[in-house]
Scaffold this active site. Sequence first.
Site, short mmCIF file in Angstrom:
data_model
loop_
_atom_site.label_atom_id
_atom_site.label_comp_id
_atom_site.label_asym_id
_atom_site.label_seq_id
_atom_site.Cartn_x
_atom_site.Cartn_y
_atom_site.Cartn_z
CG ASN A 84 -1.59 1.14 1.41
OD1 ASN A 84 -1.81 1.92 0.56
ND2 ASN A 84 -2.16 1.29 2.71
CD1 TRP A 85 3.12 0.94 -3.10
CD2 TRP A 85 3.29 2.08 -4.87
NE1 TRP A 85 4.06 0.16 -4.07
CE2 TRP A 85 4.19 1.03 -5.11
CE3 TRP A 85 3.47 3.00 -6.00
CZ2 TRP A 85 4.60 0.53 -6.38
CZ3 TRP A 85 3.93 2.75 -6.92
CH2 TRP A 85 4.65 1.68 -7.35
CE LYS A 86 -0.24 3.01 4.76
NZ LYS A 86 0.04 3.19 6.06
CG HIS B 160 -5.77 1.59 5.61
ND1 HIS B 160 -5.33 2.51 6.33
CD2 HIS B 160 -4.54 0.89 5.23
CE1 HIS B 160 -4.00 2.22 6.54
NE2 HIS B 160 -3.51 1.31 6.13
CD GLU C 163 -2.80 5.20 6.72
OE1 GLU C 163 -2.96 5.38 5.62
OE2 GLU C 163 -1.87 4.87 7.43
CD GLU D 251 -3.25 -2.79 7.37
OE1 GLU D 251 -2.01 -2.81 6.99
OE2 GLU D 251 -4.08 -1.71 7.24
N GLY E 121 2.83 2.02 10.76
CA GLY E 121 3.52 3.26 10.57
C GLY E 121 4.38 3.68 11.79
CB SER F 149 5.71 -1.99 11.93
OG SER F 149 5.19 -0.76 12.31
N GLY G 295 3.00 -1.09 4.28
CA GLY G 295 2.84 0.29 4.08
C GLY G 295 4.25 0.78 3.66
N GLY G 296 5.04 1.34 4.83
CA GLY G 296 6.14 1.95 4.56
C GLY G 296 7.49 1.04 3.66
P1 PGA Z 1 3.03 0.06 7.67
O1 PGA Z 1 1.38 0.20 7.15
O2 PGA Z 1 3.60 -1.03 6.97
O3 PGA Z 1 3.67 1.22 7.04
O4 PGA Z 1 2.80 0.08 9.36
C1 PGA Z 1 0.71 -0.74 6.80
C2 PGA Z 1 -0.55 -0.31 6.43
O5 PGA Z 1 -1.11 0.92 6.62
O6 PGA Z 1 -1.32 -0.92 5.58
#
Ligand code: PGA
Length: 249
Positions: free
Chosen positions: A9-11, A94, A96, A166, A172, A212, A233-234
């Site tokens: 997930n590149w956000k 998600h 967010e 998640e 993050g 993470s 994510g990251g």
């Molecule tokens: P993260 O994000 O790997 O940066 O913790 C995961 C996500 O939000 O899907």
Amino acid sequence: MRKKIVAGNWKMNKNHSDAIELITRIVDSSCNDSVQLVVIPPSIYISEIEEIASESDVTVGAQNSSQYESGAYTGELSAAMIKSIGAKYVLVGHSERREYFNEQNGVLAEKVNQLLKNDLTPIFCCGEVLEEREKENHFNLIEEQLNEGLFHLDETQILNCVIAYEPVWAIGTGVTASSGQAQEMHQFIRSLLINKYGENIANAISILYGGSCKPSNAKELFANPDVDGGLIGGASLNAVDFIAIANSF
Ligand code: PGA
């Protein structure tokens, strides 16, 4: 056996040229072919990324889609539009989206319906904030998110879905759920699926872990019997790390 999936997930990251460079590096890397790799860039890049990815086994997803079919909804993208430019998967709910865009379970259920109508695979995200875990309310909360957002589906429909657990406190933050905490919740989600849909269906649905996840902890997380991959994510913004995670199976 259910699919192993590693989805990135590149956000809201990467300008156009960086996005093209990243997908090119991913496509050029050699990856464990028992794993379905999914890249989930900002939607504006899906078309072009899908074209590059189509030379490989990498598939493309979107981070969000509208609960509405079409019409006067400025700024929104419909499931049909996303489908028409080559995406196969779409994230729903998600944390967010839940937190910053106030998306609640009812709307998420409508989004899931639109996706399935358009032959897209929802990756339905669920997870608790730290406060809920500290109050030991995390199992109830996940059950509620699934009951209200996903479990209205019938047996055929649920088989076309992926679930991502998640924990919000791990997203993050650099803090990962321990392997034991991940397995405990994934097993709980699987038990909810068994109660609702029976053993055969429950065993066919992939449940991904997110929060993470990185090359240094992916192997331990993925070794759990109910962890079928990751939503990254990251670490998905770097091709070497993303592929190393996929190769951790
Ligand atoms: P993260 O994000 O790997 O940066 O913790 C995961 C996500 O939000 O899907």
